[in-house]
Design a protein around this motif. Structure first.
Motif, mmCIF file in Angstrom:
data_model
loop_
_atom_site.group_PDB
_atom_site.id
_atom_site.type_symbol
_atom_site.label_atom_id
_atom_site.label_comp_id
_atom_site.label_asym_id
_atom_site.label_seq_id
_atom_site.Cartn_x
_atom_site.Cartn_y
_atom_site.Cartn_z
ATOM 1 N N ALA A 386 0.872 -1.180 0.000
ATOM 2 C CA ALA A 386 0.000 0.000 0.000
ATOM 3 C C ALA A 386 0.904 1.223 0.000
ATOM 4 C CB ALA A 386 -0.899 -0.017 1.234
ATOM 5 N N HIS A 387 1.014 1.907 -1.151
ATOM 6 C CA HIS A 387 2.096 2.884 -1.269
ATOM 7 C C HIS A 387 1.742 4.032 -2.199
ATOM 8 C CE1 HIS A 387 3.905 1.329 -5.257
ATOM 9 N NE2 HIS A 387 2.838 0.593 -5.045
ATOM 10 N N LYS A 388 2.635 5.008 -2.214
ATOM 11 C CA LYS A 388 2.537 6.167 -3.113
ATOM 12 C C LYS A 388 3.890 6.414 -3.727
ATOM 13 C CE LYS A 388 0.749 9.587 -5.256
ATOM 14 N NZ LYS A 388 1.654 9.214 -6.353
ATOM 15 N N VAL A 402 4.247 -2.645 3.608
ATOM 16 C CA VAL A 402 4.369 -3.979 3.029
ATOM 17 C C VAL A 402 3.821 -5.004 4.016
ATOM 18 C CG1 VAL A 402 5.978 -5.731 2.178
ATOM 19 C CG2 VAL A 402 6.396 -3.309 1.681
ATOM 20 N N LYS A 403 2.947 -5.889 3.525
ATOM 21 C CA LYS A 403 2.396 -6.951 4.369
ATOM 22 C C LYS A 403 2.386 -8.252 3.586
ATOM 23 C CE LYS A 403 -0.475 -3.912 7.207
ATOM 24 N NZ LYS A 403 -1.820 -3.644 7.782
ATOM 25 N N SER A 404 2.823 -9.329 4.227
ATOM 26 C CA SER A 404 2.914 -10.616 3.544
ATOM 27 C C SER A 404 1.538 -11.184 3.244
ATOM 28 C CB SER A 404 3.720 -11.606 4.387
ATOM 29 O OG SER A 404 3.192 -11.693 5.694
ATOM 30 N N LEU A 405 1.433 -11.870 2.119
ATOM 31 C CA LEU A 405 0.213 -12.567 1.743
ATOM 32 C C LEU A 405 0.114 -13.888 2.508
ATOM 33 C CD1 LEU A 405 0.392 -11.879 -2.086
ATOM 34 C CD2 LEU A 405 -1.439 -11.094 -0.562
ATOM 35 N N PRO A 406 -1.083 -14.432 2.667
ATOM 36 C CA PRO A 406 -1.244 -15.696 3.383
ATOM 37 C C PRO A 406 -0.362 -16.797 2.792
ATOM 38 C CG PRO A 406 -3.378 -14.689 2.992
ATOM 39 C CD PRO A 406 -2.375 -13.874 2.229
ATOM 40 N N GLY A 407 0.329 -17.509 3.669
ATOM 41 C CA GLY A 407 1.170 -18.613 3.240
ATOM 42 C C GLY A 407 2.574 -18.225 2.823
ATOM 43 N N LYS A 408 2.870 -16.928 2.774
ATOM 44 C CA LYS A 408 4.195 -16.462 2.389
ATOM 45 C C LYS A 408 5.007 -16.122 3.641
ATOM 46 C CE LYS A 408 3.025 -16.801 -1.918
ATOM 47 N NZ LYS A 408 3.594 -17.862 -2.788
ATOM 48 N N ASP A 409 6.327 -15.991 3.454
ATOM 49 C CA ASP A 409 7.197 -15.654 4.579
ATOM 50 C C ASP A 409 6.691 -14.399 5.264
ATOM 51 O OD1 ASP A 409 8.854 -17.806 4.149
ATOM 52 O OD2 ASP A 409 10.246 -16.686 2.876
ATOM 53 N N LYS A 410 6.560 -14.452 6.567
ATOM 54 C CA LYS A 410 5.929 -13.375 7.327
ATOM 55 C C LYS A 410 6.839 -12.159 7.420
ATOM 56 C CE LYS A 410 2.552 -11.798 9.932
ATOM 57 N NZ LYS A 410 1.223 -11.526 9.358
#
Length: 460
Positions: A386-388, A402-410
Motif C-alpha cells: 500500500a504505497h505512493k 508492506v504486508k505478507s500474503l497468506p502462506g508467504k514468509d511473514k
C-alpha cells in the motif's frame, strides 16, 4: 584528511544508532547496518545523467510535478545520451519493522550523499522515533550540481551543530500523503464530507491543475493517490485553503513530532505551487505508521505526548489504507507492472491490485498503458504494498506499507525511499521503451534496493 574524518563520523554514528536501537537480525547484525549495506551495494553512482550539468549549471528547481502519461511517452522518445553521474546521489531511506499488533519493532534510517558516499546511519531515539542529529536542508538542483550536494537553506531551525548535514530530496508526489492526511483530519472534525461535491474553480487557471471541475471529494482523493492525478491534488490543496486549514495541518505534523513534514507556499486560488513541500524519510515512515494503525502508543513526542492511531479515526485510516492499497503505479521499489520484462528487475514481490488488470492481464491506469501480462507475477506475489510513488526530472520517491500474503514468509514493515535520481537519470544498459506504453521512469537500482530491503525484512 577529509575522507578520513567522514569515515570516522560514519563509524561513530553507526555505533550510536546500534546502541539506541538494539534490534538485530538472526545473525546479530543491527537492522540499520544491514540497511546501510543494502543502500551502498546498489552502487548508485553508476547511473547515467541524461542532462549533465554544464558551465553555468542547470537552474534551481522551480516547480516539478509528475508528468502525465502522454508527456512521459513523448519524453521517452526523445531522451538524450547523457554522461556518467559526477557524484554520489542523495538518498533518504527509512524502514520501520512492525510487530503483530502494528507497533514499531525496529527502526532504521540511512542517508546517502556526496558527503556520505558509504552511507550514514541516523541515530534514532527509541520510543520517540526521531532524531536531532541531522541538519536537513531544502533541496535545490543547482546546489546539488555545483556545491558538492551541500544545501544552504535549513528546513528546521536550531540544527546548526548537528553532525549530519543532508539535503532532503524533493518528495515529488509522495507529498500527496500530506494532502490526504490534511483532508482526512478535517473529515474527522466534521469540516469536510467525502461524499460532498467540490466545485473546483481555479483562479488563475494553471495548466498542471486543469480547468474547473465538479467531483466528490472522495473521487479527488482516490485519483490523487491511485493515479497520482495532479488536477485532483490541486483541487484538494485548494479545498484546504478554502477552509484556511493549511497552517493547522502543518502545525499538526510538528505537534506530532514529524517536523520535517510540511506543505508551504501553495497557491490558494488554484492549489498549485508545490515547491514548498518537504518530507524526511523517517517522518514519512512515522506518518505511515499512524495511518496503518497499531495497538497502544506508537511513539511519544519529545514533549511527552503519546501518539496513537486515534490521530485519525478508524474510518479515515481504513479509507486511506484502502486507497493506498489500490495504487496503480507499481514501478519503483516494486516493479510488478513490468512483469516478465528483463528490464527493470523485479523489486518488492508485490501483488498488483485487480482494479487495474484488463481481461488479457495487462494493466491500464487512467491514460497509462502497460504492455505486460501481470497475472504470472500476481500468482507468485509474496506481499501487498500500500504505497505512493512520485517522479519528476530530479526526484524519485516511493513510500508505503508492506504486508505478507497468506502462506508467504511473514513480514510487515514500512519502507520509504526519497532520491534525487528521477527521470533525468537512467541505467547505461537501459533498453528503449516499447512505443505507446508507459515508460520506465527510474533507474532499476531502486527496484534492486526494494528487493534487497524485502529480503532483509524476511530474515529479521
Amino acid at each position: 584528511m577529509k575522507l578520513k574524518r567522514i569515515s570516522l563520523l560514519c563509524t561513530a554514528l553507526t555505533v550510536t544508532a546500534a546502541a539506541a536501537t538494539p534490534v538485530a537480525d538472526a545473525d546479530g547484525q543491527p537492522l540499520a547496518e544491514r540497511l546501510r549495506e543494502a543502500v551502498v551495494a546498489q552502487n548508485f553512482k553508476d547511473v547515467i545523467d541524461l542532462t549533465p550539468p554544464k558551465p553555468g549549471a542547470r537552474p534551481a528547481r522551480q516547480e516539478e510535478y509528475d508528468a502525465s502519461p502522454a508527456e512521459l511517452m513523448s519524453r521517452a522518445r526523445t531522451r538524450p545520451g547523457g554522461t556518467p553521474l559526477h557524484q554520489t546521489p542523495n538518498l533518504d531511506v527509512a524502514v520501520i519493522e512492525l510487530d503483530p499488533a502494528g507497533r514499531p519493532a525496529a527502526v532504521a534510517n540511512v542517508l546517502l550523499s556526496p558527503q556520505h558516499p558509504n552511507g550514514v546511519v541516523v541515530p534514532v531515539q527509541p520510543r520517540v522515533l526521531s532524531t536531532d542529529q541531522v541538519r536537513y536542508r531544502w533541496w535545490d538542483d543547482a546546489e546539488w550540481d555545483t556545491n558538492g550536494g551541500v544545501g544552504t537553506r535549513d528546513v528546521l531551525p536550531g540544527r546548526d551543530h548537528a553532525p549530519i548535514d543532508f539535503s532532503s530530496p524533493y518528495p515529488a508526489s509522495v507529498l500527496k500523503l500530506l494532502v490526504g492526511f490534511g483532508v482526512l483530519r478535517l473529515v474527522d472534525l466534521g469540516r469536510i464530507d467525502l461524499d460532498a461535491e467540490y466545485v473546483f474553480e481555479p483562479n488563475p487557471v494553471r495548466e498542471v491543475c486543469g480547468g474547473p471541475s465538479v467531483k466528490r471529494v472522495r473521487q479527488h482523493f482516490d485519483e490523487m493517490i491511485t493515479k497520482s492525478q495532479n488536477e485532483s491534488t490541486c483541487a484538494l490543496v485548494k479545498l484546504l485553503h478554502d477552509l484556511n486549514a493549511w497552517d493547522q495541518v502543518n502545525r499538526t505534523f510538528a505537534d506530532l513530532d514529524m517536523p520535517t513534514l510540511m506543505v508551504t507556499g501553495t497557491i490558494p486560488g488554484n492549489g498549485g505551487g508545490w515547491g514548498g513541500a518537504n518530507m524526511s524519510g523517517l517522518d514519512t515512515a512515522k506518518l505511515l505508521l499512524l495511518i496503518n494503525g497499531g495497538a497502544d502508543v506508537l511513539w511519544t513526542t519529545n514533549e511527552g505526548k503519546p501518539v496513537t492511531a486515534n490521530e485519525l479515526s478508524p474510518t479515515s485510516r481504513k479509507f486511506f489504507l484502502d486507497t493506498l492499497a489500490a495504487q496503480g503505479h507499481n514501478e519503483m521499489l516494486s516493479t510488478s507492472n513490468w512483469c516478465g520484462r528483463d528490464y527493470p528487475v523485479q523489486g518488492i514481490p508485490q501483488q498488483v491490485p485487480s482494479r487495474w488488470i484488463e481481461p488479457d492481464g495487462t494493466v491500464t491506469v487512467g491514460d497509462a498503458i502497460y504492455d505486460r501480462d501481470v497475472r504470472p507475477c500476481n500468482e507468485a506475489a509474496e506481499v501487498t504494498f500500500a504505497h505512493k510513488t512520485g517522479w519528476t526530472a530530479t526526484a524519485g520517491s516511493d513510500a508505503g506499507i508492506v504486508k505478507s500474503l497468506p502462506g508467504k514468509d511473514k513480514r510487515e514493515y514500512i519502507v520509504v525511499v526519497f532520491g534525487n535520481l528521477g527521470m533525468d537519470y537512467a541505467d547505461a544498459a537501459r533498453p528503449a521503451d516499447p512505443p505507446g506504453v508507459f515508460p520506465v521512469l527510474y533507474t532499476q537500482k531502486y527496484a534492486q534496493l526494494g528487493k534487497a530491503i524485502d529480503a532483509i525484512m524476511k530474515t529479521s
